[in-house]
Design a protein around this motif. Structure first.
Motif, short mmCIF file in Angstrom:
data_model
loop_
_atom_site.label_atom_id
_atom_site.label_comp_id
_atom_site.label_asym_id
_atom_site.label_seq_id
_atom_site.Cartn_x
_atom_site.Cartn_y
_atom_site.Cartn_z
N LYS A 144 -9.02 4.55 -10.44
CA LYS A 144 -8.94 3.30 -9.63
C LYS A 144 -8.65 3.65 -8.26
CE LYS A 144 -4.16 2.62 -10.61
NZ LYS A 144 -3.33 1.83 -11.36
N GLY A 145 -9.03 2.79 -7.10
CA GLY A 145 -8.83 2.96 -5.80
C GLY A 145 -9.61 2.18 -5.03
N ARG A 146 -9.66 2.53 -3.84
CA ARG A 146 -10.23 1.47 -2.62
C ARG A 146 -11.33 2.39 -1.76
NH1 ARG A 146 -7.92 -1.25 2.67
NH2 ARG A 146 -9.00 -2.88 2.71
N ILE A 147 -12.46 1.80 -1.26
CA ILE A 147 -13.44 2.24 -0.52
C ILE A 147 -13.26 1.69 0.87
CG2 ILE A 147 -16.05 2.63 -0.02
CD1 ILE A 147 -16.23 2.44 -3.36
N GLU A 148 -13.09 2.40 2.23
CA GLU A 148 -12.92 1.93 3.30
C GLU A 148 -14.28 2.42 4.16
OE1 GLU A 148 -9.54 2.96 5.17
OE2 GLU A 148 -8.17 1.71 4.20
N GLY A 149 -14.70 1.77 5.28
CA GLY A 149 -15.49 2.28 5.96
C GLY A 149 -14.70 3.20 7.01
N PRO A 150 -15.54 3.87 7.95
CA PRO A 150 -14.99 4.82 8.77
C PRO A 150 -13.74 4.04 9.60
CG PRO A 150 -17.30 4.90 9.01
CD PRO A 150 -17.12 3.68 7.95
N VAL A 151 -13.86 2.79 10.08
CA VAL A 151 -12.68 2.09 10.64
C VAL A 151 -11.52 2.12 9.83
CG1 VAL A 151 -12.17 0.05 11.85
CG2 VAL A 151 -14.42 1.03 12.14
N PHE A 152 -10.52 2.51 10.07
CA PHE A 152 -9.12 2.22 9.44
C PHE A 152 -8.96 0.88 8.77
CE2 PHE A 152 -7.85 6.05 12.14
CZ PHE A 152 -7.65 6.79 10.98
N ARG A 153 -8.52 0.86 7.54
CA ARG A 153 -8.24 -0.47 7.02
C ARG A 153 -9.55 -1.26 6.64
NH1 ARG A 153 -4.41 1.48 4.68
NH2 ARG A 153 -2.33 1.36 5.52
N GLU A 187 -13.80 -8.09 -2.77
CA GLU A 187 -13.89 -8.40 -1.54
C GLU A 187 -12.99 -7.48 -0.49
OE1 GLU A 187 -15.28 -10.77 0.24
OE2 GLU A 187 -16.50 -11.44 -1.74
N ALA A 188 -11.91 -6.83 -1.24
CA ALA A 188 -11.11 -6.12 -0.15
C ALA A 188 -11.47 -4.53 -0.25
CB ALA A 188 -9.75 -6.35 -0.45
N GLY A 189 -12.53 -4.26 -1.23
CA GLY A 189 -12.99 -2.79 -1.25
C GLY A 189 -12.34 -2.11 -2.49
N VAL A 540 -0.49 7.96 10.78
CA VAL A 540 0.16 8.39 9.31
C VAL A 540 -0.20 7.37 8.38
CG1 VAL A 540 2.09 9.02 8.21
CG2 VAL A 540 1.97 9.80 10.49
N ALA A 541 0.22 6.19 8.29
CA ALA A 541 -0.12 5.05 7.73
C ALA A 541 -1.34 4.75 7.44
CB ALA A 541 0.84 3.91 7.84
N LEU A 542 -2.23 4.88 8.58
CA LEU A 542 -3.59 4.52 8.31
C LEU A 542 -4.34 5.68 7.51
CD1 LEU A 542 -4.19 3.10 11.93
CD2 LEU A 542 -3.93 1.86 10.06
N THR A 543 -4.06 6.81 7.56
CA THR A 543 -4.61 7.87 6.84
C THR A 543 -4.42 7.92 5.70
OG1 THR A 543 -2.98 9.47 7.70
CG2 THR A 543 -4.90 9.35 8.85
N ALA A 544 -3.39 7.16 4.79
CA ALA A 544 -3.18 7.10 3.60
C ALA A 544 -3.06 5.62 3.07
CB ALA A 544 -1.81 7.81 3.35
#
Length: 564
Positions: A144-153, A187-189, A540-544
């Motif tokens: 399980k996990g999440r997919i983000e675009g290059p822009v954080f979050r 919807e949230a990735g 820090v929080a954004l990269t994890a």
């Protein structure tokens, strides 16, 4: 027959008509609030996690009428089937009819996602996995996990997960290969791939535009993890994976078109922007002889002007060596330039109109013909005073012309740049261009520093507003002449130090560079000085990015499973 109306009969007719009118009068139905929830599964045949399944049909019953669905869009089957099943929707019932024999001793997962109800088109709130086994045990591993675009979050919805057995993929070559398991982000990735075998997998994701459930086009959006290899530990049955999506760019730049602007000037247009520092041009005859390096050329906005020593009527070969885009995709090109007809010059006859360069208060434009210092007697800077030419100095010549006024220009006056037609082989003509005048009272000052927490590498800082952009590679900034407006701060974590955002790649395997966008804009006012600004950014929080650990909702089933 003759009818005779009597008073009693007439009264009877009125009573009957009133009754019929009352019964036929429409009225709005009463009821509760509007339905805002999507359909929910209430029953499945077979039941969730059934063992030793031998049937050829799957039935899912919802709590309300549903709209037609499509295999590969709202319905996925893993492991992937060679032949798509038949799908039938009738009222509240959805039926899948398999067109091939299922594999023995295999756990299958049918995932329903995005199914809509009939009346309000409300979608299912969460995907529904229906797992069953053709053998005596059911697999229990999960990715399980999440997919983000290059822009954080920035969560990426509707991305299709492709999960392969690790030993079936070499060098991350997944082009047109059929995955073992598939799923889709919400919807949230977020995504979940439950009921997996305990083995090694390789994971990728695509924006599956053609619904092929395969990576079928190099232009499709991709998503990659730090490593494509996913391995389960002996102590757990779940692995969390973070993935980044990007649009690949491994195409070399190409010449899209060319035309003769005069007997010795060629204009070319390219498929994408170029990095021209390493570009070398040479021209020869059509046999490759009489080669000579091109020393006069100008590049801007995907266009290139070239001064040729060979005239248009002769035909020629133009060699472009070291032609590369901003990502380093390099191509050498040898093109034959034919003696085409010259098009009539456009009005006005400039490739790029005069533009005020704020950094040094100069004016710059691009001409379809090379200009020399001797041509300056045909270039006039004027205000509203007739027949008075204002002084200027020439900084650059050639296709790109740059001049700097010697006088202090008054923002309250109108100034024009007048080019006599002889510059463009036009007689008895003057081409006039109204100039923007530098006025310090229309700008503000914006200075300060950006404090990054969690990153110390190279970066690209951009403040952008409409058509105005300020770019720097430093965290300290001082923009003395900044047009009034609201500016968006963007920071590219420029890992390869090339000064731009670099997308990811499958070969070589590379994640895209991350992009941070500040949640609020910065206001700059005319004649104001916004100095010593301190902008703090916590990376820090954004990269994890957090992984949604919520368990996948399923309907209640009897404990009738074995595990492996």
């Amino acid at each position: 027959m003759k009818w005779t109306y009597r008073a009693g009969n007439y009264l009877l007719l009125l009573i009957i008509g009133g009754i019929l009118t009352f019964c036929a009068n429409p009225s709005s139905p009463t009821g509760g609030e509007r339905d805002k929830t999507g359909p929910q599964v209430v029953k499945t045949i077979p039941v969730v996690e059934q063992l030793n399944f031998t049937g050829k049909k799957i039935t899912v019953i919802f709590d309300e009428f549903i709209r037609p669905v499509t295999y590969g869009k709202e319905i996925f089957v893993s492991p992937l089937l060679k032949t798509p099943p038949k799908v039938l929707v009738a009222a509240k019932k959805l039926t899948l009819q398999f067109q091939e024999d299922l594999l023995p001793n295999t756990t299958y997962v049918i995932t329903l996602a995005g199914v809509k109800d009939q009346n309000e088109s409300n979608e299912m709130e969460v995907p529904f996995p229906l797992a069953f086994s053709t053998g005596p045990v059911i697999d229990s591993m999960e990715i399980k996990g999440r997919i983000e675009g290059p822009v954080f979050r920035q969560g990426m919805k509707d991305m299709t997960l492709l999960l392969f057995d690790a030993d079936s993929i070499e060098n991350d070559d997944i082009f047109r290969r059929r995955p073992a398991y598939i799923s889709r982000t919400d919807e949230a990735g977020y995504f979940s791939l439950p009921y997996l075998r305990r083995t090694d997998f390789r994971i990728y994701a695509i924006e599956d535009a053609d619904n092929s459930n395969t990576y079928s086009s190099p232009l499709e959006t991709l998503a990659l993890a730090d490593s494509s290899l996913v391995q389960f530990t002996d102590s757990g049955n779940s692995v969390s994976v973070s993935m980044l999506a990007f649009s690949p760019d491994d195409q070399v730049p190409l010449v899209r078109a060319y035309e003769w602007l005069s007997d010795s000037v060629i204009r070319m247009e390219f498929s994408e922007g170029l990095m021209v520092d390493s570009l070398q041009l040479s021209i020869s005859d059509t046999t490759g002889l009489d080669s000579m390096e091109v020393t006069t050329w100008t590049y801007w906005e995907r266009k290139l002007l070239v001064l040729s020593h060979r005239k248009r009527e002769s035909g020629l070969q133009l060699a472009l060596v070291g032609m590369q885009d901003s990502l380093g995709n390099v191509a050498d090109s040898l093109m034959e330039v034919l003696p085409r007809r010259i098009k009539k010059p456009s009005e006005p006859p400039l490739e790029k109109k005069p533009k005020l360069i704020l950094a040094d208060q100069t004016y710059q434009w691009i001409s379809p013909r090379t200009l020399t210092r001797q041509d300056t007697n045909l270039i006039h800077l004027q205000d509203t005073t007739p027949d008075v030419f204002l002084p200027y100095v020439v900084i650059d010549t050639g296709f790109q012309m740059t001049i700097k006024p010697v006088i202090n220009m008054n923002p309250g006056l109108a100034y024009t740049l007048n080019l006599e037609g002889e510059l463009f082989r036009e007689t008895d003509t003057v081409f006039s261009f109204l100039l923007d005048v530098f006025d310090p009272d229309t700008y503000g000052r914006f200075s300060g520093k950006i404090v990054l927490n969690g990153y110390e590498g190279p970066l690209v800082v951009t403040f952008a507003q409409d058509q105005t952009t300020f770019v720097s590679k430093k965290t300290d900034f001082d923009y003395r002449y900044m047009p009034a407006g609201n500016y968006l701060l963007t920071i590219v974590l420029d890992a390869d130090s090339n000064g731009i955002h670099t997308p990811g790649s499958l070969a070589p395997y590379r994640l895209p560079e991350r992009i941070y966008q500040h949640p609020t804009k910065f206001e700059v006012r005319a004649k104001w000085e916004f100095t010593e600004q301190v902008i703090e950014v916590d990376l820090v929080a954004l990269t994890a990015p957090p992984i949604d650990t919520t368990a996948v909702d399923t309907i209640a089933v009897e404990p009738r499973r074995g595990k492996k």
